[in-house]
Structure formats: C-alpha cells, structure tokens
Motif scaffolding. Structure first.
Motif, PDB file in Angstrom:
ATOM      1  N   ALA A 185       0.818  -1.219   0.000  1.00 28.52           N
ATOM      2  CA  ALA A 185       0.000   0.000   0.000  1.00 28.52           C
ATOM      3  C   ALA A 185       0.850   1.267   0.000  1.00 28.52           C
ATOM      4  N   ASP A 186       0.387   2.255  -0.781  1.00 28.28           N
ATOM      5  CA  ASP A 186       1.004   3.584  -0.796  1.00 28.28           C
ATOM      6  C   ASP A 186       0.233   4.552   0.093  1.00 28.28           C
ATOM      7  N   VAL A 187      -1.080   4.308   0.199  1.00 34.67           N
ATOM      8  CA  VAL A 187      -1.965   5.228   0.910  1.00 34.67           C
ATOM      9  C   VAL A 187      -2.748   4.442   1.964  1.00 34.67           C
ATOM     10  N   LEU A 188      -2.695   4.924   3.206  1.00 35.67           N
ATOM     11  CA  LEU A 188      -3.495   4.316   4.273  1.00 35.67           C
ATOM     12  C   LEU A 188      -4.720   5.191   4.513  1.00 35.67           C
ATOM     13  N   VAL A 189      -5.891   4.614   4.296  1.00 30.57           N
ATOM     14  CA  VAL A 189      -7.160   5.331   4.496  1.00 30.57           C
ATOM     15  C   VAL A 189      -7.766   4.790   5.785  1.00 30.57           C
ATOM     16  N   ILE A 190      -7.917   5.654   6.786  1.00 36.37           N
ATOM     17  CA  ILE A 190      -8.422   5.190   8.083  1.00 36.37           C
ATOM     18  C   ILE A 190      -9.714   5.892   8.436  1.00 36.37           C
ATOM     19  N   PRO A 240       5.662   0.445   2.793  1.00 39.60           N
ATOM     20  CA  PRO A 240       6.927   0.957   2.275  1.00 39.60           C
ATOM     21  C   PRO A 240       6.885   2.477   2.123  1.00 39.60           C
ATOM     22  N   GLU A 241       8.043   3.103   2.223  1.00 40.72           N
ATOM     23  CA  GLU A 241       8.121   4.555   2.010  1.00 40.72           C
ATOM     24  C   GLU A 241       8.349   4.839   0.532  1.00 40.72           C
ATOM     25  N   PRO A 242       7.817   5.937  -0.014  1.00 39.97           N
ATOM     26  CA  PRO A 242       7.006   6.934   0.674  1.00 39.97           C
ATOM     27  C   PRO A 242       5.573   6.433   0.877  1.00 39.97           C
ATOM     28  N   ARG A 243       4.927   6.949   1.914  1.00 42.59           N
ATOM     29  CA  ARG A 243       3.555   6.539   2.243  1.00 42.59           C
ATOM     30  C   ARG A 243       2.800   7.762   2.736  1.00 42.59           C
ATOM     31  N   VAL A 244       1.506   7.730   2.570  1.00 44.05           N
ATOM     32  CA  VAL A 244       0.673   8.835   3.059  1.00 44.05           C
ATOM     33  C   VAL A 244      -0.532   8.267   3.798  1.00 44.05           C
ATOM     34  N   VAL A 245      -1.052   9.073   4.719  1.00 42.67           N
ATOM     35  CA  VAL A 245      -2.189   8.648   5.537  1.00 42.67           C
ATOM     36  C   VAL A 245      -3.333   9.645   5.356  1.00 42.67           C
ATOM     37  N   GLY A 296      -0.744  13.911  -4.389  1.00 43.96           N
ATOM     38  CA  GLY A 296       0.195  15.021  -4.590  1.00 43.96           C
ATOM     39  C   GLY A 296       1.284  14.996  -3.530  1.00 43.96           C
ATOM     40  N   ILE A 297       0.887  14.751  -2.284  1.00 38.87           N
ATOM     41  CA  ILE A 297       1.850  14.694  -1.172  1.00 38.87           C
ATOM     42  C   ILE A 297       2.783  13.491  -1.352  1.00 38.87           C
ATOM     43  N   LEU A 298       2.215  12.382  -1.808  1.00 38.39           N
ATOM     44  CA  LEU A 298       3.011  11.176  -2.058  1.00 38.39           C
ATOM     45  C   LEU A 298       4.087  11.465  -3.102  1.00 38.39           C
ATOM     46  N   GLU A 299       3.700  12.188  -4.139  1.00 41.38           N
ATOM     47  CA  GLU A 299       4.650  12.539  -5.201  1.00 41.38           C
ATOM     48  C   GLU A 299       5.771  13.436  -4.654  1.00 41.38           C
ATOM     49  N   GLU A 300       5.387  14.412  -3.781  1.00 39.89           N
ATOM     50  CA  GLU A 300       6.404  15.291  -3.168  1.00 39.89           C
ATOM     51  C   GLU A 300       7.378  14.470  -2.332  1.00 39.89           C
ATOM     52  N   LYS A 301       6.841  13.533  -1.552  1.00 40.19           N
ATOM     53  CA  LYS A 301       7.704  12.692  -0.708  1.00 40.19           C
ATOM     54  C   LYS A 301       8.627  11.844  -1.571  1.00 40.19           C
ATOM     55  N   ARG A 302       8.078  11.335  -2.679  1.00 40.32           N
ATOM     56  CA  ARG A 302       8.875  10.494  -3.574  1.00 40.32           C
ATOM     57  C   ARG A 302      10.029  11.303  -4.172  1.00 40.32           C
ATOM     58  N   THR A 303       9.726  12.543  -4.582  1.00 42.02           N
ATOM     59  CA  THR A 303      10.759  13.414  -5.164  1.00 42.02           C
ATOM     60  C   THR A 303      11.843  13.705  -4.130  1.00 42.02           C
ATOM     61  N   LYS A 304      11.413  14.005  -2.886  1.00 41.39           N
ATOM     62  CA  LYS A 304      12.375  14.295  -1.821  1.00 41.39           C
ATOM     63  C   LYS A 304      13.274  13.088  -1.551  1.00 41.39           C
TER      64      LYS A 304
END
Ligand code: SF4
Length: 147
Positions: free
Chosen positions: A49-54, A74-79, A131-139
C-alpha cells in the motif's frame, strides 16, 4: 516508481468507526464513483500500500494495530484520516476508551471532513494525498542522489 502517482494502492482500515464512513469509502469503489478507473486499487496488504485510508478514532485496542500497519507500509507513504472521528475522535471523543484521532499514533497527511464523509470528499482527499506522495517520492530521490 515513475508511475506510482498514476496507480496508487490503498489500504482501508476501520479503526473504531460506526461504519458510516466505511460505507462511503466502499461507495468510492462502486460503479457510480469507480475510483479504479484512475488506477486506484484497494489492497488488503500494508506491504503493497502507498496510501493508508483510516476511518474511526483511536482506542486502546487498535492503537498498536494502526502503528503496525503504518510501519509495514513501504516509504514513501501517506495517511488519509476519513471523517471527523478519524480526524479528532469526533462524536466519540469524550468516550472513556477513545484516545482521539489517528494523529495520536501516526502522522496524518490529509484530513477529510464530514460525518459521514461524502465520497466526493474522500476522493478529493485521496487526490490531495497523491500530490503529497509525489512530493515525498521526489524528496526521497533527491536524498538518495546526495548519498
Ligand atoms: S465521522 Fe460520523 S459516520 Fe464517520 S465513523 Fe464517525 S460517527 Fe461514523
């Protein structure tokens, strides 16, 4: 990795919701909203999973479960915290067993308002998360290049 943004995999976890928000999350998968047409896949495995939806708030029983799920991704990941319960504890905030929102135990990137959260809001929150996931991936790529 280059196509991550176009085919994100989600994991949906019900922390302690009343199931109202869960039904709306599932509605996003129905033909009316059909998020799979954007390449979004609902997986049951945190390691994929890339995105955790809670949905729902944090209580003593799920506190460690949420941490374990997050740590296996795995990183990058977003919640994405869906609904007011996941955001702050919501209507159950004063209950003896509720510690609060999801950010009590793991970092939250996007808060989706509502009780229950509307499918349109959930999809909007997931798009923000991508969008945030993409920023984290770039970083991460920049940090790897500096090593
Ligand atoms: S935000 Fe409302 S619908 Fe969603 S889990 Fe909480 S009480 Fe239920």
């Amino acid at each position: 990795m280059a196509y991550l943004k176009k085919s994100p995999w989600l994991l949906h976890y019900d922390a302690s919701s009343c199931n109202g928000c869960d039904i709306e999350v599932l509605a996003c998968l129905t033909p009316l909203y059909d998020v799979e047409r954007f390449g979004i896949i609902n997986t049951g495995n945190p390691k994929h999973a890339d995105v955790l939806v809670i949905t729902g708030g944090i209580n003593e029983l799920n506190r460690q479960v949420v941490r374990n799920i997050y740590n296996q991704m795995p990183e990058p990941r977003v919640v994405v915290a869906v609904g007011i319960c996941a955001s702050s504890g919501g209507v159950f905030r004063e209950c003896y067993n509720i510690a609060g929102g999801v950010d009590q135990v793991i970092p939250v990137d996007v808060y989706v308002p509502g009780c229950a959260a509307r499918p349109e809001s959930i999809i909007d929150g997931i798009v923000q998360a991508l969008g945030i996931l993409e920023e984290k991936r770039t970083k991460m790529k920049e940090q790897e290049a500096q090593r």
